[in-house]
Design a protein around this motif. Structure first.
Motif, PDB file in Angstrom:
ATOM      1  N   ILE A   1       0.836  -1.194   0.000  1.00 43.82           N
ATOM      2  CA  ILE A   1       0.000   0.000   0.000  1.00 43.82           C
ATOM      3  C   ILE A   1       0.874   1.249   0.000  1.00 43.82           C
ATOM      4  O   ILE A   1       1.786   1.391   0.802  1.00 43.82           O
ATOM      5  N   PHE A   2       0.587   2.154  -0.935  1.00 40.27           N
ATOM      6  CA  PHE A   2       1.340   3.395  -1.078  1.00 40.27           C
ATOM      7  C   PHE A   2       0.798   4.462  -0.136  1.00 40.27           C
ATOM      8  O   PHE A   2      -0.413   4.553   0.067  1.00 40.27           O
ATOM      9  N   ARG A   3       1.692   5.300   0.399  1.00 40.72           N
ATOM     10  CA  ARG A   3       1.292   6.423   1.248  1.00 40.72           C
ATOM     11  C   ARG A   3       0.791   7.547   0.347  1.00 40.72           C
ATOM     12  O   ARG A   3       1.520   8.066  -0.486  1.00 40.72           O
ATOM     13  N   SER A   4      -0.471   7.898   0.529  1.00 42.92           N
ATOM     14  CA  SER A   4      -1.061   8.964  -0.268  1.00 42.92           C
ATOM     15  C   SER A   4      -2.361   9.411   0.365  1.00 42.92           C
ATOM     16  O   SER A   4      -3.103   8.593   0.912  1.00 42.92           O
ATOM     17  N   ASP A   5      -2.654  10.682   0.257  1.00 42.02           N
ATOM     18  CA  ASP A   5      -3.935  11.237   0.694  1.00 42.02           C
ATOM     19  C   ASP A   5      -4.904  11.106  -0.472  1.00 42.02           C
ATOM     20  O   ASP A   5      -4.717  11.723  -1.523  1.00 42.02           O
ATOM     21  N   ALA A   6      -5.930  10.304  -0.313  1.00 39.22           N
ATOM     22  CA  ALA A   6      -6.878  10.023  -1.390  1.00 39.22           C
ATOM     23  C   ALA A   6      -7.518  11.283  -1.951  1.00 39.22           C
ATOM     24  O   ALA A   6      -7.844  11.341  -3.137  1.00 39.22           O
ATOM     25  N   LEU A   7      -7.685  12.297  -1.126  1.00 41.92           N
ATOM     26  CA  LEU A   7      -8.344  13.519  -1.600  1.00 41.92           C
ATOM     27  C   LEU A   7      -7.468  14.352  -2.522  1.00 41.92           C
ATOM     28  O   LEU A   7      -7.938  15.327  -3.092  1.00 41.92           O
ATOM     29  N   THR A   8      -6.218  13.945  -2.711  1.00 41.57           N
ATOM     30  CA  THR A   8      -5.352  14.650  -3.668  1.00 41.57           C
ATOM     31  C   THR A   8      -5.311  13.955  -5.022  1.00 41.57           C
ATOM     32  O   THR A   8      -4.727  14.481  -5.966  1.00 41.57           O
ATOM     33  N   ALA A   9      -5.926  12.795  -5.145  1.00 47.63           N
ATOM     34  CA  ALA A   9      -5.919  12.047  -6.412  1.00 47.63           C
ATOM     35  C   ALA A   9      -6.767  12.766  -7.459  1.00 47.63           C
ATOM     36  O   ALA A   9      -7.850  13.274  -7.160  1.00 47.63           O
ATOM     37  N   THR A  10      -6.274  12.784  -8.673  1.00 49.83           N
ATOM     38  CA  THR A  10      -6.994  13.407  -9.782  1.00 49.83           C
ATOM     39  C   THR A  10      -7.616  12.329 -10.675  1.00 49.83           C
ATOM     40  O   THR A  10      -7.280  11.150 -10.577  1.00 49.83           O
ATOM     41  N   ARG A  11      -8.491  12.768 -11.550  1.00 52.50           N
ATOM     42  CA  ARG A  11      -9.087  11.856 -12.532  1.00 52.50           C
ATOM     43  C   ARG A  11      -7.976  11.168 -13.329  1.00 52.50           C
ATOM     44  O   ARG A  11      -8.022   9.960 -13.569  1.00 52.50           O
ATOM     45  N   GLU A  12      -6.977  11.925 -13.722  1.00 49.91           N
ATOM     46  CA  GLU A  12      -5.875  11.371 -14.514  1.00 49.91           C
ATOM     47  C   GLU A  12      -5.115  10.304 -13.720  1.00 49.91           C
ATOM     48  O   GLU A  12      -4.708   9.285 -14.281  1.00 49.91           O
ATOM     49  N   ASP A  13      -4.921  10.543 -12.432  1.00 46.40           N
ATOM     50  CA  ASP A  13      -4.253   9.551 -11.580  1.00 46.40           C
ATOM     51  C   ASP A  13      -5.006   8.226 -11.609  1.00 46.40           C
ATOM     52  O   ASP A  13      -4.419   7.165 -11.785  1.00 46.40           O
ATOM     53  N   VAL A  14      -6.308   8.298 -11.436  1.00 46.78           N
ATOM     54  CA  VAL A  14      -7.124   7.084 -11.380  1.00 46.78           C
ATOM     55  C   VAL A  14      -7.199   6.434 -12.759  1.00 46.78           C
ATOM     56  O   VAL A  14      -7.063   5.217 -12.897  1.00 46.78           O
ATOM     57  N   GLU A  15      -7.382   7.239 -13.798  1.00 48.00           N
ATOM     58  CA  GLU A  15      -7.445   6.683 -15.153  1.00 48.00           C
ATOM     59  C   GLU A  15      -6.164   5.958 -15.528  1.00 48.00           C
ATOM     60  O   GLU A  15      -6.198   4.938 -16.212  1.00 48.00           O
ATOM     61  N   SER A  16      -5.026   6.450 -15.052  1.00 48.01           N
ATOM     62  CA  SER A  16      -3.751   5.814 -15.400  1.00 48.01           C
ATOM     63  C   SER A  16      -3.600   4.419 -14.795  1.00 48.01           C
ATOM     64  O   SER A  16      -2.775   3.635 -15.254  1.00 48.01           O
ATOM     65  N   THR A  17      -4.412   4.088 -13.801  1.00 46.74           N
ATOM     66  CA  THR A  17      -4.326   2.776 -13.158  1.00 46.74           C
ATOM     67  C   THR A  17      -5.137   1.708 -13.885  1.00 46.74           C
ATOM     68  O   THR A  17      -4.933   0.519 -13.662  1.00 46.74           O
ATOM     69  N   GLY A  18      -6.091   2.138 -14.691  1.00 46.87           N
ATOM     70  CA  GLY A  18      -6.991   1.191 -15.340  1.00 46.87           C
ATOM     71  C   GLY A  18      -8.130   0.750 -14.438  1.00 46.87           C
ATOM     72  O   GLY A  18      -8.854  -0.190 -14.770  1.00 46.87           O
ATOM     73  N   ALA A  19      -8.306   1.406 -13.305  1.00 43.89           N
ATOM     74  CA  ALA A  19      -9.380   1.044 -12.373  1.00 43.89           C
ATOM     75  C   ALA A  19     -10.740   1.316 -13.007  1.00 43.89           C
ATOM     76  O   ALA A  19     -10.955   2.364 -13.612  1.00 43.89           O
ATOM     77  N   THR A  20     -11.655   0.355 -12.843  1.00 40.77           N
ATOM     78  CA  THR A  20     -13.033   0.541 -13.288  1.00 40.77           C
ATOM     79  C   THR A  20     -13.911   1.060 -12.150  1.00 40.77           C
ATOM     80  O   THR A  20     -14.987   1.603 -12.402  1.00 40.77           O
ATOM     81  N   HIS A  21     -13.450   0.869 -10.903  1.00 42.22           N
ATOM     82  CA  HIS A  21     -14.219   1.252  -9.717  1.00 42.22           C
ATOM     83  C   HIS A  21     -13.277   1.763  -8.623  1.00 42.22           C
ATOM     84  O   HIS A  21     -12.078   1.485  -8.647  1.00 42.22           O
ATOM     85  N   ILE A  22     -13.875   2.449  -7.679  1.00 39.87           N
ATOM     86  CA  ILE A  22     -13.203   2.815  -6.436  1.00 39.87           C
ATOM     87  C   ILE A  22     -14.002   2.116  -5.337  1.00 39.87           C
ATOM     88  O   ILE A  22     -15.229   2.219  -5.309  1.00 39.87           O
ATOM     89  N   ILE A  23     -13.294   1.377  -4.479  1.00 40.54           N
ATOM     90  CA  ILE A  23     -13.968   0.621  -3.421  1.00 40.54           C
ATOM     91  C   ILE A  23     -13.184   0.796  -2.131  1.00 40.54           C
ATOM     92  O   ILE A  23     -11.977   0.521  -2.100  1.00 40.54           O
ATOM     93  N   THR A  24     -13.863   1.252  -1.060  1.00 43.11           N
ATOM     94  CA  THR A  24     -13.159   1.454   0.204  1.00 43.11           C
ATOM     95  C   THR A  24     -14.108   1.566   1.391  1.00 43.11           C
ATOM     96  O   THR A  24     -15.298   1.839   1.232  1.00 43.11           O
ATOM     97  N   ASN A  25     -13.543   1.358   2.568  1.00 41.59           N
ATOM     98  CA  ASN A  25     -14.180   1.684   3.836  1.00 41.59           C
ATOM     99  C   ASN A  25     -13.546   3.025   4.240  1.00 41.59           C
ATOM    100  O   ASN A  25     -12.471   3.055   4.815  1.00 41.59           O
ATOM    101  N   PRO A  26     -14.197   4.146   3.922  1.00 46.31           N
ATOM    102  CA  PRO A  26     -13.596   5.452   4.173  1.00 46.31           C
ATOM    103  C   PRO A  26     -13.730   5.871   5.630  1.00 46.31           C
ATOM    104  O   PRO A  26     -14.474   5.256   6.404  1.00 46.31           O
ATOM    105  N   PRO A  27     -13.052   6.949   6.005  1.00 48.74           N
ATOM    106  CA  PRO A  27     -13.323   7.536   7.325  1.00 48.74           C
ATOM    107  C   PRO A  27     -14.800   7.939   7.370  1.00 48.74           C
ATOM    108  O   PRO A  27     -15.341   8.423   6.383  1.00 48.74           O
ATOM    109  N   TRP A  28     -15.424   7.711   8.504  1.00 50.17           N
ATOM    110  CA  TRP A  28     -16.839   8.024   8.617  1.00 50.17           C
ATOM    111  C   TRP A  28     -17.088   9.468   9.040  1.00 50.17           C
ATOM    112  O   TRP A  28     -18.230   9.917   9.047  1.00 50.17           O
ATOM    113  N   SER A  29     -16.057  10.196   9.421  1.00 47.06           N
ATOM    114  CA  SER A  29     -16.248  11.598   9.793  1.00 47.06           C
ATOM    115  C   SER A  29     -16.722  12.348   8.550  1.00 47.06           C
ATOM    116  O   SER A  29     -16.143  12.229   7.473  1.00 47.06           O
TER     117      SER A  29
END
Length: 180
Positions: free
Chosen positions: A70-98
């Motif tokens: 797992i890479f150290r990164s703040d998810a809220l700094t990820a851009t569309r281009e970042d996600v597109e470059s991974t080939g991900a079709t979905h985002i799936i997580t148990n996020p902070p509930w705050s």
């Protein structure tokens, strides 16, 4: 991990998703060959569950990674281009509930990809959920989950998976719990 306790919350809302009910509940709703980004991966518990069902985690990040994969990164700094470059079709997580973190994640992530988020079921019935309803396409009930390893006690809040997608144009569907 609930609104009815006076326990000190864990730093960064770090409640790991080791309870297998999380993966079991969402698995029937994931498309075959689902490739996902896990932005709040912790130590990878949810990744291992979903990969056991045939999904593929293409990248995993967390502000406090608990595994070398797992890479150290703040998810809220990820851009569309970042996600597109991974080939991900979905985002799936148990996020902070705050809510100050959850709500921006709903918007940012669902603008980029269909996004499954695991959090408290009561949220759906609050006024704060209203702005996000146009993005909501599915709710999958889980019930109470265990958040503290080494105990058999579940949390006090019922949980659900929520599928958000900014491109959604249909009413949300609700899927109740299935027998375990």
């Amino acid at each position: 991990m609930g609104k009815r306790s006076n326990f000190k919350r864990r730093a960064k809302d770090r409640y790991l998703t080791f309870d297998r009910r999380a993966g079991q509940a969402i698995q029937p709703f994931l498309p075959y060959g689902c490739r996902f980004w896990e932005p709040c991966a912790g130590r990878g518990d949810l990744i291992y569950q979903l990969e056991g069902y045939g999904a593929q985690c293409v990248v995993a990040t967390d502000v406090m990674p608990g595994d070398e994969r797992i890479f150290r990164s703040d998810a809220l700094t990820a851009t569309r281009e970042d996600v597109e470059s991974t080939g991900a079709t979905h985002i799936i997580t148990n996020p902070p509930w705050s809510r100050e973190l959850l709500h921006p994640m709903i918007e940012q992530f669902s603008d980029i990809r269909p996004t499954w988020l695991l959090f408290d079921a009561d949220w759906l019935y609050t006024g704060q959920a209203a702005p996000f309803m146009p993005r909501l396409s599915k709710v999958v009930a889980i019930g109470r989950m265990c958040w503290i390893e080494g105990t058999k006690t579940t949390g006090k809040d019922n949980c659900a998976w929520y599928l958000f997608d900014a491109r959604n144009d249909a009413p949300a569907t609700f899927h109740g719990r299935v027998a375990a």
